[in-house]
Design a protein around this motif. Structure first.
Motif, PDB file in Angstrom:
ATOM      1  N   VAL A 225     147.265 111.228  -2.017  1.00 21.06           N
ATOM      2  CA  VAL A 225     148.275 111.743  -2.940  1.00 21.06           C
ATOM      3  C   VAL A 225     147.730 111.640  -4.362  1.00 21.06           C
ATOM      4  O   VAL A 225     147.141 110.618  -4.736  1.00 21.06           O
ATOM      5  CB  VAL A 225     149.599 110.961  -2.797  1.00 21.06           C
ATOM      6  CG1 VAL A 225     150.622 111.418  -3.823  1.00 21.06           C
ATOM      7  CG2 VAL A 225     150.154 111.103  -1.378  1.00 21.06           C
ATOM      8  N   GLU A 226     147.954 112.700  -5.148  1.00 23.23           N
ATOM      9  CA  GLU A 226     147.541 112.697  -6.553  1.00 23.23           C
ATOM     10  C   GLU A 226     148.135 111.477  -7.259  1.00 23.23           C
ATOM     11  O   GLU A 226     149.316 111.173  -7.069  1.00 23.23           O
ATOM     12  CB  GLU A 226     148.044 113.969  -7.259  1.00 23.23           C
ATOM     13  CG  GLU A 226     147.259 115.207  -6.944  1.00 23.23           C
ATOM     14  CD  GLU A 226     145.911 115.247  -7.634  1.00 23.23           C
ATOM     15  OE1 GLU A 226     145.631 114.413  -8.529  1.00 23.23           O
ATOM     16  OE2 GLU A 226     145.116 116.127  -7.276  1.00 23.23           O
ATOM     17  N   PRO A 227     147.363 110.778  -8.078  1.00 17.71           N
ATOM     18  CA  PRO A 227     147.895 109.599  -8.768  1.00 17.71           C
ATOM     19  C   PRO A 227     149.197 109.855  -9.527  1.00 17.71           C
ATOM     20  O   PRO A 227     150.098 109.015  -9.511  1.00 17.71           O
ATOM     21  CB  PRO A 227     146.755 109.203  -9.712  1.00 17.71           C
ATOM     22  CG  PRO A 227     145.519 109.683  -9.026  1.00 17.71           C
ATOM     23  CD  PRO A 227     145.933 110.976  -8.357  1.00 17.71           C
TER      24      PRO A 227
ATOM     25  N   ALA B 245     138.605 117.497  -5.373  1.00 22.43           N
ATOM     26  CA  ALA B 245     138.751 116.714  -6.607  1.00 22.43           C
ATOM     27  C   ALA B 245     139.508 115.416  -6.346  1.00 22.43           C
ATOM     28  O   ALA B 245     139.124 114.353  -6.852  1.00 22.43           O
ATOM     29  CB  ALA B 245     139.470 117.542  -7.668  1.00 22.43           C
ATOM     30  N   LEU B 246     140.577 115.485  -5.567  1.00 23.09           N
ATOM     31  CA  LEU B 246     141.335 114.271  -5.255  1.00 23.09           C
ATOM     32  C   LEU B 246     140.496 113.306  -4.425  1.00 23.09           C
ATOM     33  O   LEU B 246     140.465 112.106  -4.700  1.00 23.09           O
ATOM     34  CB  LEU B 246     142.637 114.638  -4.526  1.00 23.09           C
ATOM     35  CG  LEU B 246     143.515 113.476  -4.057  1.00 23.09           C
ATOM     36  CD1 LEU B 246     143.834 112.500  -5.184  1.00 23.09           C
ATOM     37  CD2 LEU B 246     144.799 114.027  -3.429  1.00 23.09           C
ATOM     38  N   TYR B 247     139.787 113.822  -3.444  1.00 18.47           N
ATOM     39  CA  TYR B 247     138.943 112.957  -2.619  1.00 18.47           C
ATOM     40  C   TYR B 247     137.807 112.355  -3.454  1.00 18.47           C
ATOM     41  O   TYR B 247     137.483 111.172  -3.304  1.00 18.47           O
ATOM     42  CB  TYR B 247     138.390 113.724  -1.420  1.00 18.47           C
ATOM     43  CG  TYR B 247     137.676 112.830  -0.449  1.00 18.47           C
ATOM     44  CD1 TYR B 247     138.376 111.898   0.322  1.00 18.47           C
ATOM     45  CD2 TYR B 247     136.300 112.886  -0.307  1.00 18.47           C
ATOM     46  CE1 TYR B 247     137.715 111.054   1.204  1.00 18.47           C
ATOM     47  CE2 TYR B 247     135.628 112.051   0.573  1.00 18.47           C
ATOM     48  CZ  TYR B 247     136.342 111.140   1.328  1.00 18.47           C
ATOM     49  OH  TYR B 247     135.682 110.303   2.189  1.00 18.47           O
ATOM     50  N   ALA B 248     137.236 113.139  -4.364  1.00 17.74           N
ATOM     51  CA  ALA B 248     136.155 112.636  -5.220  1.00 17.74           C
ATOM     52  C   ALA B 248     136.632 111.455  -6.057  1.00 17.74           C
ATOM     53  O   ALA B 248     135.907 110.464  -6.229  1.00 17.74           O
ATOM     54  CB  ALA B 248     135.642 113.752  -6.133  1.00 17.74           C
ATOM     55  N   LEU B 249     137.850 111.538  -6.559  1.00 16.59           N
ATOM     56  CA  LEU B 249     138.416 110.430  -7.322  1.00 16.59           C
ATOM     57  C   LEU B 249     138.485 109.167  -6.466  1.00 16.59           C
ATOM     58  O   LEU B 249     138.125 108.074  -6.914  1.00 16.59           O
ATOM     59  CB  LEU B 249     139.813 110.814  -7.831  1.00 16.59           C
ATOM     60  CG  LEU B 249     140.562 109.763  -8.631  1.00 16.59           C
ATOM     61  CD1 LEU B 249     139.867 109.508  -9.963  1.00 16.59           C
ATOM     62  CD2 LEU B 249     142.003 110.198  -8.848  1.00 16.59           C
TER      63      LEU B 249
END
Length: 190
Positions: free
Chosen positions: A98-100, A23-27
């Motif tokens: 890193v997560e926003p 999910a983080l990489y997709a963002l």
């Protein structure tokens, strides 16, 4: 006075982390320029990539923030082969995301310090940061704080979101760096 950052746990990534990692990489694929990938890889592709990295002997880490007794995914980092030719086997490339919501909390630095230590302990001798979009001042500053030196800027090397992007490469010697004989048993290409 600023509130203290919640405690952080760093550990090896496991398969159950892949949904959060994907999910983080997709963002980043959809909205960012840290990767020049255009199409979001599905979970099975992310699993394949994770397994290939881990099975080759490279470290793959997850950061979790501990809040109210619960662990919350905050980011990930890994090392992989810089290039595939055998003469590069002592050099790794790092990746850190890193997560926003956790930007500016020291998570990228914590992940990178652990990744550097793990790669050094494994016998790798150089770490290269390939930073997508030369205007990514936060990533450049993070790597500079960790001792990376600018190796070069490649103007317009990639294209994404309708614009040409520079690529910055930075390098950090690990252990003895390029001095002396390397350990022939280093993971990676064998």
């Amino acid at each position: 006075m600023a509130a203290a950052a919640p405690p952080l746990r760093l550990r090896a990534a496991v398969e159950s982390d892949l949904d959060a990692i994907a999910a983080l990489y997709a963002l980043e694929v959809r909205e960012g320029v840290a990767t020049y990938e255009y199409d979001v890889p599905d979970r099975s592709e992310m699993r394949r990539r994770w397994r290939a990295i881990v099975e080759a002997g490279y470290p793959y880490l997850v950061a979790e923030r501990i809040e109210d007794g619960a662990a919350r995914f905050a980011g990930y980092a890994y090392a992989s082969a810089y290039r595939t030719r055998i003469g590069y086997r002592w050099t790794v490339e790092n990746s850190v995301y890193v997560e926003p919501a956790s930007h500016g909390c020291g998570i990228g630095g914590a992940l990178m310090r652990r990744l550097i230590a793990d790669c050094t302990a494994l016998g790798f001798r150089q770490m290269v940061a390939v930073i997508g979009d030369g205007s990514n001042a936060a990533s450049v500053a993070l790597h500079e704080r960790l001792g990376f030196k600018l190796a070069g800027v490649f103007p317009g090397l990639g294209r994404k979101h309708g614009r040409w992007l520079d690529t910055v490469q930075m390098v950090l010697p690990l252990g003895d760096g390029d001095v002396g004989e390397p350990d022939p048993g280093v993971p990676g290409l064998k």
